[in-house]
Structure formats: C-alpha cells, structure tokens
Design an enzyme around this catalytic site. Sequence first.
Site, short mmCIF file in Angstrom:
data_model
loop_
_atom_site.label_atom_id
_atom_site.label_comp_id
_atom_site.label_asym_id
_atom_site.label_seq_id
_atom_site.Cartn_x
_atom_site.Cartn_y
_atom_site.Cartn_z
N GLU A 1 2.05 -42.33 22.11
CA GLU A 1 1.47 -42.92 21.24
C GLU A 1 0.69 -42.03 20.09
OE1 GLU A 1 1.64 -46.27 20.60
OE2 GLU A 1 0.49 -45.18 18.84
N ALA B 1 -4.43 -43.30 15.81
CA ALA B 1 -5.55 -42.80 15.66
C ALA B 1 -6.71 -43.63 15.77
CB ALA B 1 -5.81 -41.91 14.50
N LEU C 1 2.10 -33.63 22.60
CA LEU C 1 1.25 -32.31 22.74
C LEU C 1 1.15 -31.59 21.32
CD1 LEU C 1 1.46 -31.19 26.32
CD2 LEU C 1 -0.23 -32.72 25.62
N ASN D 1 -0.71 -33.26 18.39
CA ASN D 1 -2.04 -33.13 18.34
C ASN D 1 -2.49 -31.72 18.15
OD1 ASN D 1 -2.50 -35.79 18.37
ND2 ASN D 1 -3.36 -35.91 20.76
N GLY E 1 -13.75 -34.38 17.26
CA GLY E 1 -14.08 -34.82 18.63
C GLY E 1 -12.94 -35.67 19.02
N CYS F 1 -8.79 -36.95 22.93
CA CYS F 1 -7.58 -36.20 23.06
C CYS F 1 -7.27 -34.92 22.39
CB CYS F 1 -6.65 -37.11 22.43
SG CYS F 1 -6.46 -38.60 23.28
N PHE G 1 -17.26 -40.02 17.37
CA PHE G 1 -16.54 -38.82 16.82
C PHE G 1 -15.90 -38.84 15.63
CE2 PHE G 1 -11.85 -39.33 17.43
CZ PHE G 1 -11.69 -40.67 17.89
N LYS G 2 -15.69 -40.16 15.05
CA LYS G 2 -15.40 -40.32 13.72
C LYS G 2 -15.74 -41.69 13.27
CE LYS G 2 -10.93 -41.34 13.14
NZ LYS G 2 -9.32 -41.61 13.08
P1 NAD Z 1 -8.87 -45.16 28.30
O1 NAD Z 1 -9.97 -44.47 29.35
O2 NAD Z 1 -9.43 -45.95 27.19
O3 NAD Z 1 -8.01 -46.27 29.08
C1 NAD Z 1 -7.43 -45.94 30.27
C2 NAD Z 1 -7.54 -47.14 31.39
O4 NAD Z 1 -6.68 -46.85 32.48
C3 NAD Z 1 -8.95 -47.41 31.85
O5 NAD Z 1 -9.36 -48.57 31.52
C4 NAD Z 1 -8.57 -47.33 33.33
O6 NAD Z 1 -9.66 -48.07 34.08
C5 NAD Z 1 -7.14 -47.45 33.39
N1 NAD Z 1 -6.81 -46.94 34.90
C6 NAD Z 1 -6.85 -45.77 35.38
N2 NAD Z 1 -6.02 -45.83 36.54
C7 NAD Z 1 -5.75 -46.96 36.58
C8 NAD Z 1 -4.66 -47.59 37.72
N3 NAD Z 1 -4.38 -46.89 38.95
N4 NAD Z 1 -4.46 -48.90 37.54
C9 NAD Z 1 -4.68 -49.58 36.38
N5 NAD Z 1 -5.64 -49.33 35.53
C10 NAD Z 1 -5.91 -47.73 35.59
O7 NAD Z 1 -7.80 -44.01 27.73
P2 NAD Z 1 -6.99 -44.20 26.42
O8 NAD Z 1 -7.73 -43.68 25.61
O9 NAD Z 1 -6.38 -45.45 26.06
O10 NAD Z 1 -6.01 -43.12 26.75
C11 NAD Z 1 -4.79 -43.46 27.77
C12 NAD Z 1 -3.67 -42.26 27.44
O11 NAD Z 1 -3.40 -42.53 26.21
C13 NAD Z 1 -4.28 -40.82 27.54
O12 NAD Z 1 -3.16 -40.25 28.22
C14 NAD Z 1 -4.30 -40.25 26.20
O13 NAD Z 1 -4.48 -38.99 25.91
C15 NAD Z 1 -3.41 -41.04 25.20
N6 NAD Z 1 -3.75 -41.59 23.88
C16 NAD Z 1 -4.89 -41.77 23.62
C17 NAD Z 1 -5.23 -42.12 22.25
C18 NAD Z 1 -6.40 -42.57 21.88
O14 NAD Z 1 -6.45 -42.85 20.68
N7 NAD Z 1 -7.50 -43.13 22.55
C19 NAD Z 1 -4.14 -41.91 21.10
C20 NAD Z 1 -2.85 -41.58 21.60
C21 NAD Z 1 -2.88 -41.24 23.13
C1 UGA Z 2 -5.76 -38.22 17.08
C2 UGA Z 2 -4.45 -38.26 16.25
O1 UGA Z 2 -4.79 -38.24 14.97
C3 UGA Z 2 -3.58 -39.21 16.68
O2 UGA Z 2 -2.30 -39.17 16.06
C4 UGA Z 2 -3.36 -39.26 18.09
O3 UGA Z 2 -2.49 -40.22 18.63
C5 UGA Z 2 -4.70 -39.32 19.11
O4 UGA Z 2 -5.56 -38.18 18.33
C6 UGA Z 2 -4.46 -39.05 20.44
O5 UGA Z 2 -3.74 -38.52 21.02
O6 UGA Z 2 -5.71 -39.54 21.08
P1 UGA Z 2 -8.07 -39.57 17.03
O7 UGA Z 2 -8.62 -38.37 18.00
O8 UGA Z 2 -8.32 -41.11 17.33
O9 UGA Z 2 -6.32 -39.47 16.58
O10 UGA Z 2 -8.50 -39.38 15.46
P2 UGA Z 2 -8.36 -38.31 14.36
O11 UGA Z 2 -8.38 -39.32 13.07
O12 UGA Z 2 -7.23 -37.36 14.62
O13 UGA Z 2 -9.72 -37.50 14.20
C7 UGA Z 2 -9.95 -36.62 15.31
C8 UGA Z 2 -11.25 -35.66 15.18
O14 UGA Z 2 -10.88 -34.75 13.99
C9 UGA Z 2 -12.30 -36.38 14.54
O15 UGA Z 2 -13.38 -36.02 15.17
C10 UGA Z 2 -12.41 -36.52 13.19
O16 UGA Z 2 -13.70 -36.78 12.38
C11 UGA Z 2 -11.75 -34.96 12.90
N1 UGA Z 2 -11.25 -34.75 11.59
C12 UGA Z 2 -10.37 -35.47 11.17
C13 UGA Z 2 -11.89 -33.92 11.05
O17 UGA Z 2 -12.96 -32.97 11.28
N2 UGA Z 2 -11.42 -33.37 9.74
C14 UGA Z 2 -10.40 -34.01 9.11
O18 UGA Z 2 -9.86 -33.55 8.08
C15 UGA Z 2 -9.55 -35.04 9.99
#
Ligand code: NAD
Ligand code: UGA
Length: 458
Positions: free
Chosen positions: A160, A163, A220, A223, A272, A275, A337-338
């Site tokens: 995924e 952001a 990876l 990001n 921040g 991820c 964080f943003k």
């Molecule tokens: P999150 O912590 O918000 O959600 C994960 C959920 O999984 C939690 O609610 C937790 O209780 C649940 N969980 C854990 N073990 C479980 C199990 N065995 N059965 C059922 N539920 C279970 O995490 P997130 O931010 O949604 O991130 C999830 C993944 O997606 C991570 O690998 C992250 O790197 C990736 N990712 C996150 C973002 C983002 O913007 N947060 C964007 C892209 C990818």
């Molecule tokens: C980031 C990536 O943008 C997504 O594509 C990815 O899916 C996600 O991580 C993930 O894997 O979790 P996110 O962390 O939600 O998304 O937000 P960003 O907009 O990327 O910002 C990340 C951090 O960088 C924030 O703290 C933001 O303030 C900072 N940032 C961003 C800067 O300091 N300068 C910039 O120009 C842009």
Amino acid sequence: MTSVKKILCIGAGYVGGPTMAMIASKCPRHRVTVVDIDPERIAAWNSDELPIYEPGLDQLIAAARGRNLFFSTDIEAGIRENDIIFVSVNTPTKAFGLGAGMAADLQYWEKTARQILAFSESSKIVIEKSTLPVKTALAMERILNSCANGVLFDVLSNPEFLAEGTAVRDLKQPDRILIGSRETERGLKARETLTEIYANWVPREKIITSNIWSSELSKLVANAFLAQRISSINAVSALCEKAEADVTEVARAVGMDSRIGAKFLNASIGFGGSCFKKDILNLVYLCRNYGLEEVADYWESVVKINDYQQERFIRNMLGAMFNTLAGKRICLWGFAFKANTSDTRESPAIFVTRRLLEERAEVVVSDPKALKNARMVLAGAAGRVSYVEDPVRAAEGCHAIALLTEWDLYRHLDLRKIFETMEKPAFIFDGRNILDHRRCFDIGFNVYPLGKPPLTHF
Ligand code: NAD
Ligand code: UGA
C-alpha cells in the site's frame, strides 16, 4: 460481469480500514469484512467516532458500513467464510533479540499466517498488504502449505502506498497499484483476480504487476526514496543556515528541474510517521544480512540525518534562548507527525517534547486532532506537560512557540494578539516554514525559520 467476491482484511488499522472502505465503496457487489484482535478498535470502526482521523473517511465508511462493509472481531469466521484475504497487520521494528532496533518484528504477521492455516476450509488467495522484508511471502507460503489437507493458498504481494492525511484521495486515484505474484499458472490467475477488483475504479495501465520479490522490495525502496529526499533537503537546510542562503529558494530552484521534481522538498524538523524510519531500518538490516555493508550504510545515513535534524532544532532553540530553557514555558503548535492526521507515531514532536523536558522546560501541547494520542504518548510526563487545543490560548504566558506540524490553521492566526499575551522577548521557531516570517518579526517576535537566516531584534 465479475462474480461476487468475499473479501477479508486482517488488521483494522490506518491501512486496513481506509483501504477496505474504498474497495467496498467502489465494488458494491463484493462483500468486505475487516477483522482485528483489538475489540475497542472494532467498536470504534462500528461507531460514529472512527478510531483514526482521515479527511473524507467518515463519509466513505458511512456509505458502505452495514451494506457490504463489516467490522468484526470474529477472525475465525472471517477466515472460514472469505476467499480473498488481505493481511494488513502492524510490522513494527523489532524491540528485542537479534536485529533489535533494525529488523521488522514479524510476530503479528506470522500469527495471522497460522490463523489462516488453522481456520481455512477452502482454498484462498492471501495478499500481503503490510510492508514486509523481501522474501516474506516465501515464509508465508511455507507456513500455509505445511498441511497436506487439499486446501491451497496463493500468496500475492500488494503493498500500500497511501499517505496519511490524504489516504482517501490516494486510494481513489492511486499513482499505481502494484501486484506481485509467483509466475506460475496459479500465481498468474490469483494476480488477475486481484487486478479485476482494482480495475473497478483504477485504470488498467496503472495496475502494474511484477514478480513477488520485486513487489515486496519496491515498497521498501519507495519509502526509502521519499525519506531520502527529505533528509537531503534537511541536510541542505543546515548548510543554508550557515551560508545565509534560503532553503525554500534553493528547493524551488532545484525542484524546477523536471528530472528532480518539486514534491517532497519541504525542509522540516524531520520526517515522522510509523513507516519511514522502520522501513529504512528494515532495508538496512536486509542489506547487512546480504553482506552489503556499503549499501546499508548509505541508506542508514537517511535516518541519521533525520535524527540530526531533530537534535539541531532543539540546539537552535537553546542557543537562541540564551542557552537555558529551564523553567521556560514552550508552546508546541502541532503534535501529529504531519497535518490532517491524528497519528503521532514517531512524530518529531515526541522527540522535541522529551528534549525540552530534559532541559526542564514546561511544555504546552496544542493540536487540533492529535491531543488524545499526545496524552497517551506522553503519559509518563504527567504534570510537566499541559494540553490546550486552542493554539491562541496555548501560547498565553509562553516564552516561545515551536511550530511542529503544518496544520493549515496555524497560517491564519492573529499573531499580534498572540504576541501580546506572551512573555518577552517572545520567540517563534518555525519547524515547517509555514508562517510569514517577516510579519512575525514586524509584530515583535524573534523568528527562527528552518534553513533561513533568523530575524531577531537583538
Ligand atoms: P496499525 O497498527 O494501525 O494496524 C494494524 C492492526 O493489526 C492493529 O489494529 C492490530 O490490532 C491488528 N492486528 C495485529 N495482529 C493481528 C492479528 N493476529 N489478527 C488480527 N488483527 C491483528 O498499522 P497500519 O498503520 O495500518 O500499518 C499496517 C501495515 O501497513 C504496516 O506493515 C505498515 O508498514 C503498512 N503501511 C502503513 C501505512 C500507513 O500510512 N500507516 C501506509 C502504507 C503501508
Ligand atoms: C509515507 C509515504 O508517503 C506513503 O507513500 C507510504 O505508503 C507511507 O509512508 C507508509 O508506508 O506508511 P506518510 O508517512 O503517511 O506516508 O506521510 P508523508 O506525507 O510521506 O510524510 C511523512 C513525513 O515526512 C511527515 O512527518 C511529513 O511531515 C514529512 N515530510 C514530508 C517532510 O518533512 N517534508 C516533505 O517535503 C514531505
């Protein structure tokens, strides 16, 4: 017409909730269920107060919930009754044992694999949605295919890229959808099944496919590249401060080169979020495991510059405020964080608060959406930190304001009124460069932007 699909997502977090809401919204014939081990989170998804703040998400959920989108804690039934299973559980940095502080902690991931194996009575497509080290799908396959009971599993990688703060828009109009699979007959068929789901709203040319390891690694690397741009401009901001250059002007000039591009060049107190850091460390750990020390060092420097930038911000504050913060009241504008999210995971504001408290400052935290999370994160500092949602009131009686999150509302405040209520000399440290610095200075503030000469009355 495609057949009705029964889709499950394990993990109802920042990714699972919004992603499944979008699939349910765009594919009204398919039935989508999201399960989680956390009953409070599921209760919140089923209520009017969703567990996360994300612009546009309330409406998306309200339209689909109860129709073809369901949130539940019944993981066993979910696995039994659905054919397509997304796994979107958390994959944090490991905090113990081998690889502590670097490698991905795969315990939640592995647990879901075992649950899928235990409760499946028919063949399934299992989709990695979480961000994972390359070759994790192999481990998934090995666990899932460890019982010779005729139930077959095809593992796909579909990382995924959303952001936070723009998740709904990113899901509705993604730059691309990436699907990695085994290049076997079954793998390609599973890949096509998932492609058909996305094709309900994403143009086919934006749905790209690859081998499964390329897909895992691409996430990876994407990001790492994004974070690298931020560390690059932040490193330049330090140089600008010495050389009397202006980082915004440099970023504009550099970003107008179409090969470089203008996005993600905003100097800041550091990136921040849950991820960037964890995914780069994961990449670094992988490289070291493969004996690629130089490659590992290269990527690790992105995190080092990020740490350096946060510490630099505190040192600049200390230096500007006569080398002591003890007993001074510092107001933080923003803790998320943003902007446009309530998420505080790995927020630079956590580091800044911790360091301010070490300097014995009093901290007033203000944020329009993240105060609940801020309170939880700073629970250990009770008594030394106060929380005031209104940024104007939060600044009252303070010696300095540190702007840490680029919330739009901070651009439109009555700074003259705020200045009058503060201790003098009053300071503003703009960690996002979003204020009108000349105007702040004219009002009477001593202004410290990032990567630009300070404007002071001394
Ligand atoms: P999150 O912590 O918000 O959600 C994960 C959920 O999984 C939690 O609610 C937790 O209780 C649940 N969980 C854990 N073990 C479980 C199990 N065995 N059965 C059922 N539920 C279970 O995490 P997130 O931010 O949604 O991130 C999830 C993944 O997606 C991570 O690998 C992250 O790197 C990736 N990712 C996150 C973002 C983002 O913007 N947060 C964007 C892209 C990818
Ligand atoms: C980031 C990536 O943008 C997504 O594509 C990815 O899916 C996600 O991580 C993930 O894997 O979790 P996110 O962390 O939600 O998304 O937000 P960003 O907009 O990327 O910002 C990340 C951090 O960088 C924030 O703290 C933001 O303030 C900072 N940032 C961003 C800067 O300091 N300068 C910039 O120009 C842009």
